[in-house]
Design a protein around this motif. Structure first.
Motif, PDB file in Angstrom:
ATOM      1  N   GLY A  67       0.776  -1.235   0.000  1.00 40.88           N
ATOM      2  CA  GLY A  67       0.000   0.000   0.000  1.00 40.88           C
ATOM      3  C   GLY A  67       0.806   1.283   0.000  1.00 40.88           C
ATOM      4  N   PHE A  68       2.118   1.184  -0.175  1.00 37.00           N
ATOM      5  CA  PHE A  68       2.948   2.375  -0.251  1.00 37.00           C
ATOM      6  C   PHE A  68       2.982   2.900  -1.684  1.00 37.00           C
ATOM      7  N   HIS A  69       3.094   4.198  -1.834  1.00 41.45           N
ATOM      8  CA  HIS A  69       3.268   4.806  -3.153  1.00 41.45           C
ATOM      9  C   HIS A  69       4.769   4.845  -3.419  1.00 41.45           C
ATOM     10  N   SER A  70       5.232   3.925  -4.234  1.00 40.17           N
ATOM     11  CA  SER A  70       6.659   3.691  -4.411  1.00 40.17           C
ATOM     12  C   SER A  70       7.129   4.179  -5.775  1.00 40.17           C
ATOM     13  N   LEU A  71       8.329   4.740  -5.794  1.00 41.87           N
ATOM     14  CA  LEU A  71       8.954   5.213  -7.030  1.00 41.87           C
ATOM     15  C   LEU A  71      10.113   4.296  -7.381  1.00 41.87           C
ATOM     16  N   HIS A  72      10.037   3.689  -8.544  1.00 45.90           N
ATOM     17  CA  HIS A  72      11.169   2.969  -9.119  1.00 45.90           C
ATOM     18  C   HIS A  72      11.546   3.759 -10.357  1.00 45.90           C
ATOM     19  N   THR A  73      12.691   4.442 -10.301  1.00 46.24           N
ATOM     20  CA  THR A  73      13.041   5.378 -11.375  1.00 46.24           C
ATOM     21  C   THR A  73      13.268   4.694 -12.712  1.00 46.24           C
ATOM     22  N   GLY A  74      13.481   3.387 -12.709  1.00 44.94           N
ATOM     23  CA  GLY A  74      13.566   2.659 -13.969  1.00 44.94           C
ATOM     24  C   GLY A  74      12.225   2.594 -14.680  1.00 44.94           C
ATOM     25  N   ASN A  75      11.136   2.676 -13.907  1.00 46.74           N
ATOM     26  CA  ASN A  75       9.785   2.623 -14.478  1.00 46.74           C
ATOM     27  C   ASN A  75       9.199   4.007 -14.729  1.00 46.74           C
ATOM     28  N   TYR A  76       9.709   5.002 -14.046  1.00 45.38           N
ATOM     29  CA  TYR A  76       9.143   6.353 -14.121  1.00 45.38           C
ATOM     30  C   TYR A  76      10.266   7.309 -14.509  1.00 45.38           C
ATOM     31  N   THR A  77      10.628   7.259 -15.782  1.00 48.42           N
ATOM     32  CA  THR A  77      11.812   7.988 -16.235  1.00 48.42           C
ATOM     33  C   THR A  77      11.687   9.506 -16.240  1.00 48.42           C
ATOM     34  N   PRO A  78      10.503  10.130 -16.371  1.00 51.99           N
ATOM     35  CA  PRO A  78      10.471  11.599 -16.371  1.00 51.99           C
ATOM     36  C   PRO A  78      11.043  12.221 -15.097  1.00 51.99           C
ATOM     37  N   ILE A  79      10.910  11.530 -13.982  1.00 54.63           N
ATOM     38  CA  ILE A  79      11.415  12.087 -12.726  1.00 54.63           C
ATOM     39  C   ILE A  79      12.943  12.061 -12.661  1.00 54.63           C
ATOM     40  N   ARG A  80      13.568  11.258 -13.488  1.00 51.64           N
ATOM     41  CA  ARG A  80      15.031  11.157 -13.491  1.00 51.64           C
ATOM     42  C   ARG A  80      15.705  12.452 -13.945  1.00 51.64           C
ATOM     43  N   ILE A  81      15.061  13.197 -14.817  1.00 49.05           N
ATOM     44  CA  ILE A  81      15.689  14.395 -15.391  1.00 49.05           C
ATOM     45  C   ILE A  81      16.042  15.419 -14.313  1.00 49.05           C
ATOM     46  N   PRO A  82      15.089  15.875 -13.481  1.00 47.17           N
ATOM     47  CA  PRO A  82      15.480  16.845 -12.456  1.00 47.17           C
ATOM     48  C   PRO A  82      16.425  16.264 -11.407  1.00 47.17           C
ATOM     49  N   LEU A  83      16.320  14.977 -11.128  1.00 45.45           N
ATOM     50  CA  LEU A  83      17.234  14.360 -10.170  1.00 45.45           C
ATOM     51  C   LEU A  83      18.657  14.345 -10.723  1.00 45.45           C
ATOM     52  N   CYS A  84      18.795  13.979 -11.989  1.00 45.17           N
ATOM     53  CA  CYS A  84      20.122  13.978 -12.615  1.00 45.17           C
ATOM     54  C   CYS A  84      20.666  15.396 -12.767  1.00 45.17           C
ATOM     55  N   LYS A  85      19.781  16.346 -13.048  1.00 46.50           N
ATOM     56  CA  LYS A  85      20.242  17.737 -13.130  1.00 46.50           C
ATOM     57  C   LYS A  85      20.815  18.191 -11.790  1.00 46.50           C
ATOM     58  N   TYR A  86      20.159  17.800 -10.698  1.00 44.61           N
ATOM     59  CA  TYR A  86      20.692  18.157  -9.384  1.00 44.61           C
ATOM     60  C   TYR A  86      22.036  17.466  -9.145  1.00 44.61           C
ATOM     61  N   LEU A  87      22.100  16.167  -9.404  1.00 47.44           N
ATOM     62  CA  LEU A  87      23.297  15.401  -9.079  1.00 47.44           C
ATOM     63  C   LEU A  87      24.485  15.721  -9.986  1.00 47.44           C
ATOM     64  N   GLU A  94      16.056  21.584  -3.955  1.00 43.16           N
ATOM     65  CA  GLU A  94      14.654  21.743  -3.562  1.00 43.16           C
ATOM     66  C   GLU A  94      13.720  21.147  -4.610  1.00 43.16           C
ATOM     67  N   ASP A  95      14.008  21.369  -5.890  1.00 45.54           N
ATOM     68  CA  ASP A  95      13.178  20.793  -6.955  1.00 45.54           C
ATOM     69  C   ASP A  95      13.251  19.271  -6.943  1.00 45.54           C
ATOM     70  N   ALA A  96      14.448  18.746  -6.747  1.00 48.72           N
ATOM     71  CA  ALA A  96      14.616  17.288  -6.723  1.00 48.72           C
ATOM     72  C   ALA A  96      13.866  16.670  -5.544  1.00 48.72           C
ATOM     73  N   LEU A  97      14.000  17.254  -4.364  1.00 49.19           N
ATOM     74  CA  LEU A  97      13.320  16.721  -3.183  1.00 49.19           C
ATOM     75  C   LEU A  97      11.808  16.896  -3.271  1.00 49.19           C
ATOM     76  N   ALA A  98      11.353  17.976  -3.907  1.00 47.96           N
ATOM     77  CA  ALA A  98       9.910  18.190  -4.071  1.00 47.96           C
ATOM     78  C   ALA A  98       9.281  17.065  -4.887  1.00 47.96           C
ATOM     79  N   LEU A  99      10.000  16.555  -5.863  1.00 49.93           N
ATOM     80  CA  LEU A  99       9.482  15.432  -6.651  1.00 49.93           C
ATOM     81  C   LEU A  99       9.326  14.185  -5.785  1.00 49.93           C
ATOM     82  N   LEU A 100      10.265  13.982  -4.885  1.00 44.81           N
ATOM     83  CA  LEU A 100      10.203  12.797  -4.023  1.00 44.81           C
ATOM     84  C   LEU A 100       9.109  12.898  -2.975  1.00 44.81           C
TER      85      LEU A 100
END
Length: 119
Positions: A67-87, A94-100
């Motif tokens: 019942g958890f809302h889980s993110l697997h970045t291999g399945n949800y690739t749009p979220i990878r862009i801002p995370l990679c931009k941060y890293l 703040e933008d990266a953490l807001a997505l999480l």
């Protein structure tokens, strides 16, 4: 170094581990999964800092079953862009953490590289 670091023990931890065992993962895969459980005061509950191909998809599936809302970045690739931009670029933490904030749990790269920021 321990392969599993638990910050707060909950019944869900036991259920997740039992479900992983029931899914017949190999001992090697179970040994490679590293979990960071975030204290309950935060919205975010679990960060898997294990490397890709070490059971991250199985853990994601287990979290969803529980019942958890889980993110697997291999399945949800749009979220990878801002995370990679941060890293790797000049993106905002703040933008990266807001997505999480939309998720209870996350796993796979590049999220695993952000464990210090998420903690």
């Amino acid at each position: 170094h321990r392969s599993c670091r638990v910050l707060q023990t909950t019944p869900h931890v036991i259920h997740i581990l039992m479900l992983l065992l029931a899914m017949s993962l190999s001992r090697f895969t179970l040994a490679m999964v590293s979990l960071l459980l975030i204290p309950a005061r935060d919205a975010f509950k679990l960060l898997d800092v294990g490397a890709p191909r070490t059971g991250t998809q199985s853990l994601h599936d287990a979290m969803e079953i529980l019942g958890f809302h889980s993110l697997h970045t291999g399945n949800y690739t749009p979220i990878r862009i801002p995370l990679c931009k941060y890293l790797f670029g000049n993106g905002s933490l703040e933008d990266a953490l807001a997505l999480l904030d939309r998720f209870d749990a996350a796993m796979d790269e590049p999220v695993m590289l952000m464990y210090e920021e998420v903690m």
